[in-house]
Design an enzyme around this catalytic site. Structure first.
Site, PDB file in Angstrom:
ATOM      1  CG  HIS A 140      -3.918  11.842 -24.419  1.00  0.00           C
ATOM      2  ND1 HIS A 140      -4.355  12.287 -23.181  1.00  0.00           N
ATOM      3  CD2 HIS A 140      -2.591  11.607 -24.277  1.00  0.00           C
ATOM      4  CE1 HIS A 140      -3.335  12.319 -22.344  1.00  0.00           C
ATOM      5  NE2 HIS A 140      -2.251  11.923 -22.977  1.00  0.00           N
ATOM      6  NE  ARG A 169      -3.960  -2.076   2.132  1.00  0.00           N
ATOM      7  CZ  ARG A 169      -3.798  -2.995   3.074  1.00  0.00           C
ATOM      8  NH1 ARG A 169      -2.900  -2.813   4.023  1.00  0.00           N
ATOM      9  NH2 ARG A 169      -4.535  -4.071   3.088  1.00  0.00           N
ATOM     10  CG  HIS A 225      -1.503  16.547 -22.840  1.00  0.00           C
ATOM     11  ND1 HIS A 225      -0.734  17.673 -23.029  1.00  0.00           N
ATOM     12  CD2 HIS A 225      -0.651  15.594 -22.373  1.00  0.00           C
ATOM     13  CE1 HIS A 225       0.520  17.416 -22.648  1.00  0.00           C
ATOM     14  NE2 HIS A 225       0.595  16.165 -22.255  1.00  0.00           N
ATOM     15  NE  ARG A 243      -1.155  17.025 -11.957  1.00  0.00           N
ATOM     16  CZ  ARG A 243      -0.415  16.224 -11.214  1.00  0.00           C
ATOM     17  NH1 ARG A 243      -0.515  16.285  -9.903  1.00  0.00           N
ATOM     18  NH2 ARG A 243       0.408  15.362 -11.752  1.00  0.00           N
ATOM     19  CE  LYS A 268      -2.058  13.818 -14.080  1.00  0.00           C
ATOM     20  NZ  LYS A 268      -2.602  14.124 -15.409  1.00  0.00           N
ATOM     21  CD  GLU A 321      -5.477  15.682 -14.156  1.00  0.00           C
ATOM     22  OE1 GLU A 321      -5.589  14.506 -13.845  1.00  0.00           O
ATOM     23  OE2 GLU A 321      -5.018  16.057 -15.229  1.00  0.00           O
ATOM     24  CG  ASN A 366      -4.566  17.564 -19.080  1.00  0.00           C
ATOM     25  OD1 ASN A 366      -3.598  16.820 -19.009  1.00  0.00           O
ATOM     26  ND2 ASN A 366      -5.558  17.548 -18.207  1.00  0.00           N
ATOM     27  CD  GLU A 370       4.438  17.310 -22.405  1.00  0.00           C
ATOM     28  OE1 GLU A 370       3.913  18.227 -21.745  1.00  0.00           O
ATOM     29  OE2 GLU A 370       3.791  16.320 -22.829  1.00  0.00           O
ATOM     30  CG  HIS A 424       2.994  11.958 -24.823  1.00  0.00           C
ATOM     31  ND1 HIS A 424       1.618  11.929 -24.747  1.00  0.00           N
ATOM     32  CD2 HIS A 424       3.391  12.903 -23.939  1.00  0.00           C
ATOM     33  CE1 HIS A 424       1.211  12.820 -23.850  1.00  0.00           C
ATOM     34  NE2 HIS A 424       2.266  13.420 -23.351  1.00  0.00           N
ATOM     35  CE  LYS A 465       3.583  17.470 -14.181  1.00  0.00           C
ATOM     36  NZ  LYS A 465       3.600  16.308 -15.062  1.00  0.00           N
TER      37      LYS A 465
END
Lengths: 378, 378
Positions: B261, B131, B257, B250, B153, B246, B254, B195, B276, B236
């Site tokens: 994506h 955990r 993105h 945040r 992330k 997010e 994107n 980026e 990407h 960032k």
């Protein structure tokens, strides 16, 4: 509105205080039938994926789905095979993919309808789909109602050990319907009761006294049952609020669990031989006797704890486990793999008496070994 | 001590401020060789499982393991096949089991040595073994150094979509060795640079100006490189600190993105066609042109953004993708499955000009559809 006032009257509410992640536990009869109303009132517009197992589905799923539908809540259901082997990578993947396929979003919820296995798996799914969705618990076993549904621990088993893979993910709401416990066998009920006794033994001597007097009513389904569940949830919520991620005081909840887990592992998690609550019962009795041996606890208190567990139909000795005995070595190995070990030394929850448990760090493995040898011999 | 003073002189440190989960990003040359010292100074007594891929292992693993050994850090290494398909359930299970088999504990660390794929997978492993264990990032691609290694992330891909399964799990330490970027192809470097440009376009017009002047030095490996990486990490880190999970701001990260994506998905994640960062470059150009069309942004600013991306060798139009074209329908479907959608409406990051991006909720799918039809036609 009438309905809500009515349900508000008949269930108890225990609040788990975790700042932004705080949530309510509702405890009382009939909650499966009023779940839709309770959810809609708290989380308007939510969609739900119900995760359950075949056994529980047979008893309660239709009623729950009707209740959700009546409250205008869009739901899909995912029904798994019952039993501990369901807490596996394979079923994790199946449920994750089903939740994604249902196009649920981060604000929607996975709802676990079932015992600890379903709750642990479904909670883990909720914790990892889209990096965390909402999670609602409807625990249907006593064990899940008083223990696993509170506190945010989720996970699956690794082939190398139980619960070694998972996340902390708090539910948004827990609903413990006390009626559903009538479908449990006496053995299952008793196994859950071991965790109720545990809260008394940890730091609530008053609860332990009360249980000695009220055990029969709790088992028979009298009003004492909801009270025992609520008090257990309060006890657990208090510890979880103080230590959400198990860095310190939360370890007290492992009273009986280091020995218990080792016994479960040694039985290869064969529930015909030993279920979790039974392992905890034996583990608590062992923790008390080990504490007596170390001069920490009076023999009288250890006997009192043991007697109460026995009266509830729970095992208290390793020899109570059917199907053969164990070697000290295999138990010690199992203890070494326990996920709460810290830097090679052993951490045990020991006690100075009823309601006086404490965290003993750096317990010498040799002392445990000698104690287990005597227990296995005797 | 001499060594530490020395390394402190040559690397920059960016602090990510997340209360109890705060951590440092070290940026500079030679960090693979001094990693052991840096880790030992911050996390004494820690044991480490290094997760990497075959390609990166060939360049850097030996040197990293030597550095760990010299600092007295016990380490095992787990080497995976390179490439996006490694972010799968199967490899997740393999790495989780290997980390458990190494008997690492909660206080020990998974160390990701690699690009985004390794970092995302290893971070997810660190987030779910027992955990949650410690996590250390040594990003080896520019993309990972300026983006994926910062912010917590982690995750794997679902057959139904990229990054749909994972957790937020913050590292304890990030070390970005600027020397390792010399092993990247120009195409990979440019993809990461997209980026860097993104941070300028979101809300740092000064950074965008500076990039227009200093792009050549960044690509050539001059001192501008570390400065660009540090400034990107700062950008960032600032957003992440303000909105760790997010829920709000945040989402600005994107920019480019949602379109990006969708294009990656439409290319079936075939890196020969599109990686990407290239998808993000086209996505940012599209976001600017879409904003122009909606009357939000001047055509001049959109052209300026586009020109800079092109000068860096990045694609800016859907037709720049080799290997065939797409239908509006397949792109719209891919956008609908994007995990940042909220309640059926579309959320886009749009802009009012260079450094003036904003979150546009409830963008009409019809407007997106018409825009894409024109882009595909033109």
């Amino acid at each position: 509105m009438t309905t809500m006032t009515h349900t508000a009257e008949i269930h108890r509410t225990v609040r788990v205080d975790l700042d932004a992640r705080s949530y309510d536990i509702l405890i009382g009869p009939g909650l499966v039938g009023t779940a839709g109303t309770e959810i809609a009132a708290r989380l308007p517009g939510i969609r739900v994926a119900v995760v359950t197992d075949e056994t529980v589905a047979g008893f309660h799923l239709r009623r729950l789905l009707d209740s959700l539908e009546a409250a205008g809540i869009d739901a899909v259901s995912i029904v798994l095979p019952p039993g501990e082997p369901t807490k596996s990578y394979r079923h994790l993947e199946t449920v994750v993919e089903a939740v994604i396929a249902a196009r649920l979003e981060r604000g929607d919820a996975v709802l676990a309808l079932g015992g600890g296995v379903v709750g642990d798996l479904a909670g883990f799914v909720a914790g990892i789909v889209r990096r965390g969705m909402r999670f609602i618990q409807m625990p249907t076993s006593l064990l899940a109602q008083v223990d696993s549904s509170v506190g945010g621990k989720t996970g699956i088993n690794s082939p190398q050990g139980k619960n070694l893979v998972g996340v902390f993910h708090q539910p948004s709401l827990v609903m413990a319907d006390t009626d559903v416990l009538d479908t449990l066998s006496r053995r299952e009920f008793a196994a859950g009761y071991a965790e109720v006794v545990k809260y008394g033994l940890i730091d609530r001597p008053g609860l332990f006294d009360w249980l000695e007097t009220n055990r029969a009513g709790i088992f028979a389904g009298g009003p004492e049952r909801a009270e025992a569940i609520a008090e257990s949830c309060r006890a657990k919520a208090e510890v979880v609020a103080a230590d959400e991620r198990e860095d310190g005081r939360r370890a007290l909840l492992n009273l009986g669990h280091t020995f218990g887990h080792a016994l479960e592992a040694a039985c290869k998690y064969d529930s015909a031989r030993l279920v979790h609550g039974e392992g905890v019962a034996i583990g608590m009795a062992l923790a008390h006797r080990f504490s007596v041996r170390l001069g920490l606890c009076s023999g009288q208190d250890a006997v009192r704890a043991e007697r109460h567990l026995e009266a509830a139909g729970l095992p208290t000795r390793i020899s109570d486990i059917p199907g053969g005995t164990f070697s000290v070595d295999e138990l010690m190995r199992a203890i070494g793999q326990d996920k709460k070990v810290s830097r090679g030394s052993l951490t045990f929850i020991l006690t100075r008496g009823i309601g006086k448990a404490f965290i003993a760090r750096e317990v010498e493995p040799e002392a445990v070994e000698a104690f287990l040898a005597d227990e296995l011999a005797g």
